[in-house]
Each structure stands twice: as C-alpha cells, then as structure tokens.
Design an enzyme around this catalytic site. Structure first.
Site, PDB file in Angstrom:
ATOM      1  N   HIS A   1      -5.179  -3.485  -2.745  1.00  0.00           N
ATOM      2  CA  HIS A   1      -4.835  -2.586  -3.848  1.00  0.00           C
ATOM      3  C   HIS A   1      -4.677  -3.309  -5.184  1.00  0.00           C
ATOM      4  O   HIS A   1      -4.363  -2.671  -6.183  1.00  0.00           O
ATOM      5  CB  HIS A   1      -3.554  -1.820  -3.514  1.00  0.00           C
TER       6      HIS A   1
ATOM      7  N   SER B   1       0.798  -1.221   0.000  1.00  0.00           N
ATOM      8  CA  SER B   1       0.000   0.000   0.000  1.00  0.00           C
ATOM      9  C   SER B   1       0.830   1.270   0.000  1.00  0.00           C
ATOM     10  O   SER B   1       0.360   2.307  -0.464  1.00  0.00           O
ATOM     11  CB  SER B   1      -0.928   0.005   1.221  1.00  0.00           C
TER      12      SER B   1
ATOM     13  N   LYS C   1     -11.221   0.376  -2.347  1.00  0.00           N
ATOM     14  CA  LYS C   1     -10.232   0.811  -3.336  1.00  0.00           C
ATOM     15  C   LYS C   1     -10.913   0.837  -4.714  1.00  0.00           C
ATOM     16  O   LYS C   1     -11.701   1.725  -4.984  1.00  0.00           O
ATOM     17  CB  LYS C   1      -9.011  -0.119  -3.300  1.00  0.00           C
TER      18      LYS C   1
END
Length: 559
Positions: free
Chosen positions: A368, A340, A399
């Site tokens: 992610h 991240s 996300k």
C-alpha cells in the site's frame, strides 16, 4: 365471492408473501397504479379501485419498490375477489405470471414477510435477527465438530441467509459492477437488480492508472502479440519479454539488483517466507501484518514463531534478544510498510536499527506504499530516506499500479534462490504478458505523471479533516486508507447499510479482522475522486454517524 379463471401455470400452493410492514411497495397493471396484496413465484394479487376486468385479462406488470420500478413482464388474470368489509372500495385481482419467477422473490426478499403473523411476532423476529445473525462473527463458523466436513458450510449458510433477509449481505459482499471499478461505480441494486450509482471508496487503484489510456494501449498491444494468457511456469516457458521488462523496471524503481514477479501479493509473501525460513530459525511478525504474512508464518514451521505488539519496537527487541538465548539459527522480522487495515506506517528506521543490532533480516510488505508514499512514490523506504535498506522488499501490482500480481525485490542471490525455492512462484502459471505490459507502463507513469499522486494527497487532506470536524474517530491522513471507528458489529451493519443506500460504497470490517467491538469502516481514497465526491461522502458519514451515536463519543464506551 371468488371467481377463478383457468390458467395452466397457476400453482395455488406456491408460498405467498406479503409486503413487509413499513415498506413502500406498489404495482402497476398496464400502467395503472394498484396496491400489492401478496406475491409468489407464480403470480401476485393486488387491490384495484373499480377495475375493468375485460381490460386486464392479459396485463403488463411492473413493481414499484421504494419508488424504483422493476419490470415483471406479462401476466394473465387468474382470480377476481369482490370488495370486502376490510377493503370496501377495492377489488382483489390475482395475476399468474407467464413463467415461474423464483429470482423475483430472491430480489425482493428483504421487502417481504409471511402472511398471518401479528405485528408483535414480526417485530420479535426482526429483533431476533438483529441480535443473532448480525452479531455472530465469522470465527464462529470456522470449527464445527462433525463427521461431515461440510457441516461448517451448512451452518454458515444459515448466517448468509439471515444476512440476506436483513438486506446486509447483498450490500456488502459480491456487489456486482456493470462497468469498471472507479471513483464512481454502477452496480446492480441489491434487491431489484436495477442499476445504482455509488461513490466508491473500496478500490485499491489509488492513482486510477488501471484506466489510463496509455496503460490500456500497452495491454491491447501485448494481447495482440502474446495472447491473453501465459500458460506455463516462469522457469519453463512462462518468461516472456513483458515479464522481463517489468522485473527490470521494478528493480530500477526500487534501486535493487533484481525482482521476481509472483501471480499475487499473497503468493509473494507466502512463497518468500516459505523459501527462507527453516525449522531452527526464529520468525517474528507484527500483530497487524497482512493475512498472507500471518498464514505464511504459521505454516513456516520455525522453532520460534512469534507475534510482536503492533509497531512496538521495544517489544520486538526483547523477542530478538530472547531468540539469541534460545540459540536459534537465523532470524527474520516481517511487517507491513503501510498497514492494510488501518493505514498507519511502520516505524521503519527504528525497526531497521534493532534488526541490524541483533543480526536479523527485515522483510517489508509495502503493497500500500508503492506509488503513493515518498517523493517519487517509491514507498516507505523513500519516505524515511532509507531506499535500498530493507533486506526483502515485497510489493504488489494490485494497488497503485492497478493490476494483479506481486513481487519481491532484493539482491541477485535472494531473487535467484526464490525462483527455485518459492513454491507459490515456481509451481504456478506465470503472470499473463498483457498484465505485465500494462503494469510496466503504469509504473513508468507513476514517475512521469506525478499529478496523479498530487491529486490523491489533495483528496486525502480534504477528506480526513472534515471527518474529524464532524467528531468521527478517524485515522490520521498518512495514507490513502482512512478508517472510521464504529465499535459494535451490529452498529457497523446498520451504518454500512445506510451508507450504501445513500450512495457510498466502502469497506466494513468486523471481528476477527479487527478486535471484538472494534469494528471499522475502511475507506480508500483515489486520485479520481472529485471535490464533490469527497464533500458528499463526508456529509453523509457525519449525518449517519450522528444518527448512530459514533460522533463525539468516548471510544471505550462505544466499544
């Protein structure tokens, strides 16, 4: 000579401030330009050339700060001073506001100074603030030996106030949006409260699906049917149709038997590790794994809980081998799929191989990667051709899916166990039905409309080469997370300040989130950025980077 005029709201003892040297700070009285002399919560003084006092007994006052207007409102003339040798052609007029304005001083503080100090004293204080508050790191406020648990809060507040005075805090933290988070955002200006447009590189909605019309329609329909909240735990009365459908859609997307949704990604990691690990187990986590993993592993109470060097599979293998010698029970390895902070990928094939060799389970936080990595956006598993191989696959809805929440995908046995033994999923309120409905639609769009992912990767591949060409030390173009190495924390604050004022909103990361003297700018690209957004940001970064010497540098020297 002074002439004081009666006004009931004038408080002569209110702290006065003067414009900070070098700041462009003027005032308009009934539309006529004047020069600010001083200001307080109660009123202001300004120099006016040949004023007609009768015309300004009651006046409309506007400040011009760095060329931008800030309306003060109505004020009454309270004081008139004749020209002095220092100002032979100007009259000092003092105006009293119709009400006290402490908020005004708060907005303008970075542009103001205290009267009566020499330029040398002002420079010395600015230098001290530059070298002290901006160089202090957040870990220094974590422990403050005291008999009062609030002592650390009070000490930290001195840092917050100093960062406010330098204009840093209000540009970096809790910037207030007047509209949705998007490729461009409209925020309230840090000092004057005026609206400012910024190109945003601080959003995790990589595909922009939180603004997709179909997603919004699903949210609105679910809100009408189920209400805006689901105020019950999942195992009680908090499992509704949208939640069930979301879990089923996620399980199919990841080719898993089942999924459990949590109220956040942090909760998903914390609850899962807490549920699976016991006292005589061995627990290993990557050095750069997400904070939720670090916290969960520290709290798990495993017999052997260790950190392995970032993405170092050989290091991990030595630790697993040693755990066998210590006769630990079960073993669990935890890592990010896409890290991240810096955006690198985990070496998933090698990690799976070593975990299988030592009979360890592998948990991957692919927050992610989902929606972004892989041919169909299924994450790092798909990227490496290993779909379905990870034992415990964690993802988020916050996300690429663009909402809030987290989830864990795995076998029926794993998920049923977590429903009863993951405290952050059981002892909490269920995710609201409208969020579940919107997330399901966004997940379907990830597969049905691949053009969003294609546009994202177009932007990534346009942006990173421009930064490299400018000599910036930048991460590889392997994810939407792009980092620019800055080095010293003090340089980071200056660079970030100028980026904000130039129209760029991005993350700035300093110790302890990264190593000392390893400060970075963290920029997240999304599919809604235009070519013009990308090119402008690259040009601004190159220009500011050159100003502060982080272009074409020797990283060791900068650090």
């Amino acid at each position: 000579m002074s002439l004081f005029l009666s006004h009931p709201t004038v408080k002569l003892r209110a702290q006065r401030f003067i414009p900070l040297r070098g700041k462009n700070f003027d005032v308009r009285i009934n539309g006529e330009l004047a020069r600010l002399a001083n200001i307080s919560e109660s009123g202001l003084g300004c120099y006016v050339a040949q004023p007609n006092v009768d015309d300004v007994q009651t006046a409309s006052v506007d400040l011009l700060v760095e060329g931008e207007p800030l309306s003060v409102g109505s004020a009454r003339l309270a004081r008139v001073e004749a020209p002095t040798p220092g100002h032979p052609f100007e009259t000092l007029l003092g105006f009293a506001f119709d009400r006290e304005r402490p908020d005004l001083i708060g907005h303008l503080l970075e542009f103001l100074d205290l009267p009566g100090r020499s330029e040398q004293e002002t420079d010395a204080e600015m230098d001290e603030e530059e070298s002290c508050p901006s160089s202090r790191t957040l870990d220094q406020f974590y422990e403050t030996p005291s008999d009062d648990v609030f002592a650390k809060c009070n000490q930290f507040q001195t840092w917050v106030q100093a960062m406010h005075r330098r204009g840093y805090y209000q540009r970096f933290y809790r910037v207030t949006l007047d509209g949705p988070i998007d490729s461009r955002v409209h925020v309230r200006g840090p000092s004057r409260g005026t609206k400012k447009s910024l190109i945003c590189f601080d959003s995790n909605s990589y595909l922009g699906l939180h603004l997709h019309p179909k997603v919004l329609e699903s949210v609105q329909a679910a809100t009408r049917e189920f209400g805006y909240g689901t105020p019950s735990a999942q195992l009680l009365c908090g499992t509704n149709r949208p939640l069930r459908e979301l879990e089923e859609t996620l399980a199919e997307f990841h080719e898993r038997e089942a999924v459990m949704v949590f109220p956040s990604g942090f909760a998903a990691n914390a609850g899962t590790i807490r549920a699976l690990v016991r006292g005589n187990d061995a627990l290993f986590r990557d050095q750069h794994a997400h904070a939720s993993i670090q916290e969960a592993c520290r709290a798990a109470g495993a017999k052997r809980s260790k950190v392995f060097a970032h993405n170092d599979v050989a290091y991990l293998e030595r630790m697993l081998a040693h755990a066998d010698k210590l006769e630990c029970d079960a073993k669990l390895v935890v890592t990010d799929g896409v890290f991240s902070m810096h955006g690198e990928l985990a070496p998933l094939p090698e990690m799976l191989a070593v975990c299988r060799k030592y009979k360890s389970r592998l948990m991957v936080d692919d927050a992610h990667g989902v929606g972004v990595i892989g041919r169909e956006g299924r994450g790092v598993e798909e990227h490496f051709g290993l779909t379905g191989e990870v034992d415990v696959l964690m993802g988020t809805l916050s996300k690429a899916i663009g909402a809030v929440g987290g989830y864990v995908a795995g076998s029926h046995e794993l998920i049923d166990y977590l429903r009863f033994y993951a405290p952050s999923g059981f002892f909490t309120t269920s995710l609201p039905a409208p969020i579940c409905a919107g997330a399901k639609t966004a997940l379907e769009l990830i597969r049905a409309e691949p053009e969003h992912r294609a546009r994202l990767w177009h932007n990534i591949r346009r942006f990173v080469p421009q930064l490299k060409a400018a000599g910036l030390h930048v991460s590889e173009a392997v994810s939407p997370i792009v980092t620019v190495f800055v080095g010293k924390q003090e340089t980071l604050w200056k660079v970030s300040h100028e980026l904000f004022d130039s129209g760029i909103k991005c993350g700035n990361v300093a110790y302890p989130a990264v190593p000392r003297n390893g400060a970075i700018l963290r920029l997240t690209i999304n599919a809604r950025h235009t070519d013009e957004d990308i090119d402008f940001a690259a040009e601004v970064l190159a220009r500011i980077g050159a100003k502060y010497g982080i272009n074409h540098f020797d990283r060791a020297q900068v650090a």
